[in-house]
Design a protein around this motif. Sequence first.
Motif, PDB file in Angstrom:
ATOM      1  N   THR A  28       0.845  -1.193   0.000  1.00 50.90           N
ATOM      2  CA  THR A  28       0.000   0.000   0.000  1.00 50.90           C
ATOM      3  C   THR A  28       0.879   1.241   0.000  1.00 50.90           C
ATOM      4  OG1 THR A  28      -1.661   1.254   1.230  1.00 50.90           O
ATOM      5  CG2 THR A  28      -0.197  -0.121   2.523  1.00 50.90           C
ATOM      6  N   GLU A  29       0.375   2.299  -0.547  1.00 47.93           N
ATOM      7  CA  GLU A  29       1.110   3.569  -0.539  1.00 47.93           C
ATOM      8  C   GLU A  29       1.041   4.240   0.835  1.00 47.93           C
ATOM      9  OE1 GLU A  29       2.952   4.921  -3.076  1.00 47.93           O
ATOM     10  OE2 GLU A  29       2.605   3.011  -4.084  1.00 47.93           O
ATOM     11  N   ALA A  30       0.198   3.735   1.731  1.00 55.98           N
ATOM     12  CA  ALA A  30       0.029   4.335   3.050  1.00 55.98           C
ATOM     13  C   ALA A  30       1.214   4.064   3.975  1.00 55.98           C
ATOM     14  CB  ALA A  30      -1.257   3.823   3.697  1.00 55.98           C
ATOM     15  N   THR A  31       2.092   3.119   3.606  1.00 60.55           N
ATOM     16  CA  THR A  31       3.243   2.809   4.456  1.00 60.55           C
ATOM     17  C   THR A  31       4.482   3.540   3.966  1.00 60.55           C
ATOM     18  OG1 THR A  31       3.773   0.873   3.142  1.00 60.55           O
ATOM     19  CG2 THR A  31       2.350   0.532   5.047  1.00 60.55           C
ATOM     20  N   ARG A  32       5.413   3.741   4.880  1.00 57.95           N
ATOM     21  CA  ARG A  32       6.672   4.396   4.517  1.00 57.95           C
ATOM     22  C   ARG A  32       7.588   3.386   3.851  1.00 57.95           C
ATOM     23  NH1 ARG A  32       8.562   7.201   9.925  1.00 57.95           N
ATOM     24  NH2 ARG A  32      10.404   6.190   9.148  1.00 57.95           N
ATOM     25  N   GLY A  33       8.585   3.875   3.196  1.00 54.60           N
ATOM     26  CA  GLY A  33       9.582   3.019   2.567  1.00 54.60           C
ATOM     27  C   GLY A  33       9.503   3.097   1.061  1.00 54.60           C
ATOM     28  N   SER A  34      10.572   2.618   0.434  1.00 48.29           N
ATOM     29  CA  SER A  34      10.659   2.700  -1.027  1.00 48.29           C
ATOM     30  C   SER A  34      10.325   1.381  -1.709  1.00 48.29           C
ATOM     31  CB  SER A  34      12.074   3.120  -1.430  1.00 48.29           C
ATOM     32  OG  SER A  34      13.006   2.131  -1.012  1.00 48.29           O
TER      33      SER A  34
END
Length: 93
Positions: free
Chosen positions: A47-53
């Motif tokens: 999901t785009e809601a989490t941090r990280g690349s």
Amino acid sequence: MVRAMILMSRPIDIHAFKCPIVDLTANGEGVAASERELVFEPFWRRTEATRGSGLGLSIVKELAEKQGGGVFVTETPGGGATFGLALPHRGAP
């Protein structure tokens, strides 16, 4: 027999490895069977809601393969996921 997804999502018996295996178990929602092949792809994120690349597991996979090893993810009994790293045994110089 414990079966795992390794490298290109090919089922294997992780106990057949003749090398050390390091694993990390996370008790959470786990990784759906349909996503296990994807988690090692560069830039993949659930999901785009989490941090990280989305590069961490991809880098681990690439480094393991360059050393003749592999990575895997399995379902954890009771919920969650177990991620593993298998590297070939190198004798002392």
